[in-house]
Design a protein around this motif. Structure first.
Motif, PDB file in Angstrom:
ATOM      1  N   GLU A 121      46.466  20.206  39.868  1.00 59.16           N
ATOM      2  CA  GLU A 121      45.033  20.017  39.827  1.00 59.16           C
ATOM      3  C   GLU A 121      44.271  20.864  41.078  1.00 59.16           C
ATOM      4  OE1 GLU A 121      43.894  15.939  39.176  1.00 59.16           O
ATOM      5  OE2 GLU A 121      44.961  15.822  37.256  1.00 59.16           O
ATOM      6  N   TRP A 122      44.939  21.841  41.449  1.00 59.23           N
ATOM      7  CA  TRP A 122      44.215  22.613  42.442  1.00 59.23           C
ATOM      8  C   TRP A 122      43.245  23.741  41.843  1.00 59.23           C
ATOM      9  CZ3 TRP A 122      49.367  24.482  45.084  1.00 59.23           C
ATOM     10  CH2 TRP A 122      49.981  23.287  46.031  1.00 59.23           C
ATOM     11  N   PRO A 123      42.341  24.242  42.420  1.00 60.34           N
ATOM     12  CA  PRO A 123      41.527  25.318  41.759  1.00 60.34           C
ATOM     13  C   PRO A 123      42.337  26.368  41.310  1.00 60.34           C
ATOM     14  CG  PRO A 123      40.345  24.303  43.731  1.00 60.34           C
ATOM     15  CD  PRO A 123      41.957  23.734  43.426  1.00 60.34           C
ATOM     16  N   GLN A 124      42.394  27.244  40.226  1.00 70.81           N
ATOM     17  CA  GLN A 124      42.969  28.159  40.072  1.00 70.81           C
ATOM     18  C   GLN A 124      42.854  29.566  41.013  1.00 70.81           C
ATOM     19  OE1 GLN A 124      42.205  29.871  36.039  1.00 70.81           O
ATOM     20  NE2 GLN A 124      44.596  29.863  35.762  1.00 70.81           N
ATOM     21  N   GLY A 125      41.589  29.418  41.347  1.00 71.64           N
ATOM     22  CA  GLY A 125      41.151  30.479  42.713  1.00 71.64           C
ATOM     23  C   GLY A 125      42.084  30.557  43.764  1.00 71.64           C
ATOM     24  N   VAL A 126      42.791  29.306  44.055  1.00 72.74           N
ATOM     25  CA  VAL A 126      43.762  29.226  45.041  1.00 72.74           C
ATOM     26  C   VAL A 126      44.748  30.044  44.847  1.00 72.74           C
ATOM     27  CG1 VAL A 126      45.489  27.795  46.248  1.00 72.74           C
ATOM     28  CG2 VAL A 126      42.977  26.766  45.577  1.00 72.74           C
ATOM     29  N   LEU A 127      45.360  30.067  43.742  1.00 72.28           N
ATOM     30  CA  LEU A 127      46.484  31.008  43.494  1.00 72.28           C
ATOM     31  C   LEU A 127      46.106  32.342  43.448  1.00 72.28           C
ATOM     32  CD1 LEU A 127      49.428  31.092  41.886  1.00 72.28           C
ATOM     33  CD2 LEU A 127      48.349  31.154  39.686  1.00 72.28           C
ATOM     34  N   TYR A 128      44.995  32.707  42.926  1.00 71.71           N
ATOM     35  CA  TYR A 128      44.328  34.225  42.845  1.00 71.71           C
ATOM     36  C   TYR A 128      44.016  34.728  44.504  1.00 71.71           C
ATOM     37  CZ  TYR A 128      43.987  33.892  38.037  1.00 71.71           C
ATOM     38  OH  TYR A 128      44.363  33.870  36.665  1.00 71.71           O
ATOM     39  N   ALA A 129      43.829  33.760  45.461  1.00 70.42           N
ATOM     40  CA  ALA A 129      43.511  33.901  46.769  1.00 70.42           C
ATOM     41  C   ALA A 129      44.701  34.984  47.306  1.00 70.42           C
ATOM     42  CB  ALA A 129      43.332  32.661  47.483  1.00 70.42           C
ATOM     43  N   ALA A 130      45.787  34.808  46.797  1.00 74.77           N
ATOM     44  CA  ALA A 130      47.094  35.443  47.415  1.00 74.77           C
ATOM     45  C   ALA A 130      46.768  36.940  47.307  1.00 74.77           C
ATOM     46  CB  ALA A 130      48.230  35.279  46.407  1.00 74.77           C
ATOM     47  N   ILE A 131      45.982  37.346  46.075  1.00 73.69           N
ATOM     48  CA  ILE A 131      45.576  38.655  46.175  1.00 73.69           C
ATOM     49  C   ILE A 131      44.626  39.224  47.259  1.00 73.69           C
ATOM     50  CG2 ILE A 131      44.267  40.658  44.549  1.00 73.69           C
ATOM     51  CD1 ILE A 131      45.135  38.481  42.265  1.00 73.69           C
ATOM     52  N   ILE A 132      43.762  38.474  47.533  1.00 79.58           N
ATOM     53  CA  ILE A 132      42.872  38.621  48.873  1.00 79.58           C
ATOM     54  C   ILE A 132      43.542  38.804  50.004  1.00 79.58           C
ATOM     55  CG2 ILE A 132      40.612  37.784  49.983  1.00 79.58           C
ATOM     56  CD1 ILE A 132      40.034  36.301  47.623  1.00 79.58           C
ATOM     57  N   LEU A 133      44.354  37.804  50.399  1.00 74.92           N
ATOM     58  CA  LEU A 133      45.120  37.727  51.630  1.00 74.92           C
ATOM     59  C   LEU A 133      46.008  38.870  51.695  1.00 74.92           C
ATOM     60  CD1 LEU A 133      46.056  34.092  51.728  1.00 74.92           C
ATOM     61  CD2 LEU A 133      44.215  35.184  53.001  1.00 74.92           C
ATOM     62  N   SER A 134      46.678  39.222  50.775  1.00 77.51           N
ATOM     63  CA  SER A 134      47.736  40.321  50.626  1.00 77.51           C
ATOM     64  C   SER A 134      46.899  41.522  50.844  1.00 77.51           C
ATOM     65  CB  SER A 134      48.588  40.332  49.416  1.00 77.51           C
ATOM     66  OG  SER A 134      49.275  41.567  49.185  1.00 77.51           O
ATOM     67  N   GLY A 135      46.012  42.029  49.828  1.00 81.67           N
ATOM     68  CA  GLY A 135      44.862  43.235  50.043  1.00 81.67           C
ATOM     69  C   GLY A 135      44.594  43.288  51.491  1.00 81.67           C
TER      70      GLY A 135
END
Length: 163
Positions: A121-135
């Protein structure tokens, strides 16, 4: 700060791998021993895998172990090799900044839609945040590599020795 710079990605990668192993192992034991499952195990393993892969990209850049074709670069004289290598790093830097920016867009859209992961039940954006951090981390690593090429003429393609 030097220790953080040296060990950040490896600690994240190893931690994520450890979490994957524990989650999958717990789910296997629960399925076979208790005829049930750990509801968050699959989702947690997927989450950790995504972060492990994305942080692996920046780690490969730092260690200069990312895939590249060097046939033409190897044939160039040293003076020209430096500038062609710098151009390649600049193009990769621009790409990483674009990935980071698009990661921000995708993550923001996921938060705006209110999508959540089903088990945790975490926001799906937390998963996509990996893209930001990695980029962002990849862009920082590439900016440092570009500086090393332009300022010092370092075109060594193997792992970096200085931290």
């Amino acid at each position: 700060m030097r220790a953080l710079e040296k060990w950040f990605e490896p600690v994240v990668i190893v931690s994520m791998l450890g979490a994957i192993i524990i989650a999958v192992f717990a789910d296997v034991i629960a399925r076979f021993a208790f005829s049930t499952s750990v509801s968050v195990a699959n989702e947690l393993a997927r989450f950790c895998f995504v972060y492990m892969i994305y942080f692996g990209v920046s780690y490969a850049i730092r260690e200069r172990r990312h895939m590249r074709v060097t046939v033409i670069l190897d044939m160039l004289p040293d003076g020209m090799r430096r500038w062609v290598f710098a151009l390649a790093e600049l193009i990769f830097l621009i790409y990483s900044v674009a990935v980071c920016w698009l990661g921000v867009v995708i993550t923001q859209q996921a938060f705006d839609r209110g999508k959540i992961l089903s088990a945790t039940e975490w926001p799906q954006g937390v998963l996509y945040a990996a893209i930001i951090l990695s980029g962002a981390l990849s862009a920082a690593r590439l900016a440092h590599s570009l500086w090393r090429v332009v300022a010092r003429g370092d075109t060594h393609l193997g792992p970096q020795m200085d931290i």
